[in-house]
Design a protein around this motif. Sequence first.
Motif, PDB file in Angstrom:
ATOM      1  N   ALA A  16      -8.560  -9.479   0.976  1.00 31.68           N
ATOM      2  CA  ALA A  16      -8.378  -9.271  -0.466  1.00 31.68           C
ATOM      3  C   ALA A  16      -9.655  -8.726  -1.089  1.00 31.68           C
ATOM      4  CB  ALA A  16      -7.974 -10.569  -1.141  1.00 31.68           C
ATOM      5  N   GLU A  44      -1.887   0.804  -4.678  1.00 34.76           N
ATOM      6  CA  GLU A  44      -1.518   0.021  -3.509  1.00 34.76           C
ATOM      7  C   GLU A  44      -2.427   0.391  -2.351  1.00 34.76           C
ATOM      8  OE1 GLU A  44       2.532   0.074  -2.348  1.00 34.76           O
ATOM      9  OE2 GLU A  44       3.234  -0.357  -4.384  1.00 34.76           O
ATOM     10  N   SER A  45      -2.897  -0.639  -1.654  1.00 35.49           N
ATOM     11  CA  SER A  45      -3.704  -0.335  -0.477  1.00 35.49           C
ATOM     12  C   SER A  45      -2.795  -0.398   0.747  1.00 35.49           C
ATOM     13  CB  SER A  45      -4.852  -1.329  -0.348  1.00 35.49           C
ATOM     14  OG  SER A  45      -4.355  -2.627  -0.197  1.00 35.49           O
ATOM     15  N   ASP A  46      -3.130   0.437   1.714  1.00 35.20           N
ATOM     16  CA  ASP A  46      -2.338   0.482   2.944  1.00 35.20           C
ATOM     17  C   ASP A  46      -2.925  -0.539   3.914  1.00 35.20           C
ATOM     18  OD1 ASP A  46      -1.118   1.021   5.297  1.00 35.20           O
ATOM     19  OD2 ASP A  46      -1.269   3.206   5.124  1.00 35.20           O
ATOM     20  N   PRO A  47      -2.140  -1.551   4.294  1.00 44.04           N
ATOM     21  CA  PRO A  47      -2.684  -2.582   5.199  1.00 44.04           C
ATOM     22  C   PRO A  47      -3.174  -1.994   6.518  1.00 44.04           C
ATOM     23  CG  PRO A  47      -0.441  -3.121   4.508  1.00 44.04           C
ATOM     24  CD  PRO A  47      -0.753  -1.791   3.942  1.00 44.04           C
ATOM     25  N   LEU A  54     -10.225  -4.993  -3.083  1.00 44.32           N
ATOM     26  CA  LEU A  54     -10.507  -5.051  -4.525  1.00 44.32           C
ATOM     27  C   LEU A  54     -10.538  -3.699  -5.231  1.00 44.32           C
ATOM     28  CD1 LEU A  54     -13.189  -7.763  -5.412  1.00 44.32           C
ATOM     29  CD2 LEU A  54     -10.784  -7.658  -6.046  1.00 44.32           C
ATOM     30  N   PRO A  55     -11.219  -2.678  -4.655  1.00 42.08           N
ATOM     31  CA  PRO A  55     -11.242  -1.390  -5.368  1.00 42.08           C
ATOM     32  C   PRO A  55      -9.832  -0.853  -5.639  1.00 42.08           C
ATOM     33  CG  PRO A  55     -12.877  -1.405  -3.640  1.00 42.08           C
ATOM     34  CD  PRO A  55     -12.060  -2.652  -3.470  1.00 42.08           C
ATOM     35  N   THR A  63      -7.084  -2.921  -5.830  1.00 45.92           N
ATOM     36  CA  THR A  63      -6.443  -3.865  -6.736  1.00 45.92           C
ATOM     37  C   THR A  63      -6.814  -3.579  -8.182  1.00 45.92           C
ATOM     38  OG1 THR A  63      -6.726  -5.475  -4.975  1.00 45.92           O
ATOM     39  CG2 THR A  63      -6.005  -6.315  -7.100  1.00 45.92           C
ATOM     40  N   ARG A  75      -6.844  -2.570   8.133  1.00 50.37           N
ATOM     41  CA  ARG A  75      -7.099  -3.050   9.498  1.00 50.37           C
ATOM     42  C   ARG A  75      -7.994  -2.069  10.243  1.00 50.37           C
ATOM     43  NH1 ARG A  75      -5.066  -7.545  11.129  1.00 50.37           N
ATOM     44  NH2 ARG A  75      -3.500  -8.464   9.770  1.00 50.37           N
ATOM     45  N   GLU A 117      -5.304  -0.724  -9.708  1.00 46.25           N
ATOM     46  CA  GLU A 117      -3.855  -0.868  -9.696  1.00 46.25           C
ATOM     47  C   GLU A 117      -3.191   0.186  -8.819  1.00 46.25           C
ATOM     48  OE1 GLU A 117      -2.332  -2.631 -13.615  1.00 46.25           O
ATOM     49  OE2 GLU A 117      -4.173  -1.606 -14.146  1.00 46.25           O
TER      50      GLU A 117
END
Lengths: 223, 298
Positions: free
Chosen positions: A97, A109-112, A101-102, A104, A116, A107
């Motif tokens: 998380a 969406e970050s790519d999981p 942050l950048p 989040t 990774r 606003e």
Amino acid sequence: MIAFENVAYGYGGASLLSDVSLRLLPGSFHFLTGPSGAGKSTVLKLAYAELMPTSGRISLFDRDVRSLSRDDVARTRRRIGIVHQDCKFLDHLPLSANLGLPFTVAERESDPQDLRALLDWVGLSQLHDALPPTLSGGERQRAALARAVIGGPDVILADEPTGNVDWDMSLRLLALLVELNRMGKTVLVATHDLNLIRQAKSQVSARVLRIAQQRIQVAGADL
Amino acid sequence: MRAGASRRGRGQGPADEIVPPSGHTAWLTTFTAGAMVFLCVFAVALSLASGRLAARWSAALAQTATIRLSAPPEQMQIQTDGVLSLLSETPGVASFRALDDTEQRKLLEPWFGPDLPLEDLPMPRLIEVVEDAQGYDDEGLRQRLAAEAPGAVLDDHTRWRQPLVEAASRLRLLGVLSILLIGAAMAAMITLAANASLAANAEVIRVLRLVGAKDSYIARAFVRRFTIRALTGALVGACAGLVGVAMLPAAGPAGGFLAGLGFSGVEWLWPLLLPPLAAIVAFLATRRAAFAKLKELT
Ligand SMILES: Nc1ncnc2c1ncn2[C@@H]1O[C@H](COP(=O)(O)OP(=O)(O)O)[C@@H](O)[C@H]1O
Ligand SMILES: [Mg+2]
């Protein structure tokens, strides 16, 4: 990308920097050095608009910092990855998380998968869910670097990224910074560690800026 | 894995969890909102009840007055005609009529029984006067009556309630003022709590600014939290207040003002407006505090 023209700055009246000029061209790699207390961190804070110059002009991406609203500053910082001296994590959130942050706060969406891959790249994949206070100094610094690059910034500003780690880890962090520079990022690293700079010279064509007598000079001969 | 990420939709979730949960200050806001709304329910009940009372009494005021005319038998008809024609010229009098003997007897029946030989008694003549919305000038009417018929007495038996109507209106004003004061006090307390919370999270805020968070984003995390807390407290406070009012003794036929303190009919819906109102107050107070504090912090 970032340009200082005859910038002066001082904390509460006392003059710390006077007549500082510098220009970070896209894709360049710079070291900023000087003794402790010379004002390296101050120069970086000016460069990400945490401080405003007392005189002179600072442009970030061709805009005068004085003309930026608070929201403009926020947007500008999304283009600058900052690796802080003391990392600055949110201790109640897991590492994943924190790295996100950048995204989040913007606003987005970050790519999981990206997350990774990034954790892999800095060698922290097994710490995905760890809380920041449980990390070692070197792990924190690598995590801070990962967070600085996750949003795809144009510029990376690192303040003593090897301040709290041993020599092997310093080399590892340096290698990461050099790799980022090869990927086209503009990099500015503040450090008082001359050994690190010497080590870097063989890997990347870096310019070394030195703060002395409240000014920035291009160093070279003494390295 | 992707599903996990897409849950981070716009404006929901993330902004909240980004600020660490805070312990006892959370309680203070909920408690304050609850206590304030509880008090507010009574202030609303007071305002409504005194408003009701004022309306009822002033309606009674708008009813009738009576002129009692005593005169020697040979003068009676002349003076009665004089008074009637005087009334017809008096502004503010909607209607009037002299009661006839049968009606007067009826009025006296409860006291003297049905067999009263009215003719043998020196009975005064009663004239019923109904005033219109503006009302007449009672002093002026008295003076002119005295000139026309020395034995005429204007008995405006409901006028004694005038000061009571004023008192009730004043009471209602006090109730409304209390509601405003309670709202302002709640705003002040929530502002203090929000400021304390922002100051306690100064480091978190610095990190968020560093990674490019706008003030509005950071403020939202705090505003949301305080609004929800205030709303929760306000709901509990409003329910407790309603139960309290419902448990007041019911207004019986002999009920005085105190027994009339409560809600009737749709008035029960008024207190339901308080929790959303408290939430709006909390929202605005926290928002103002957050933007001011954020400028100060970074
Ligand atoms: N917030 C501050 N208020 C007052 N003085 C400061 C502040 N931050 C730094 N300084 C002073 O400015 C000087 C330069 O600090 P800094 O830029 O951190 O130097 P460096 O990073 O090169 O060690 C130091 O003497 C330090 O004490
Ligand atoms: Mg420093």
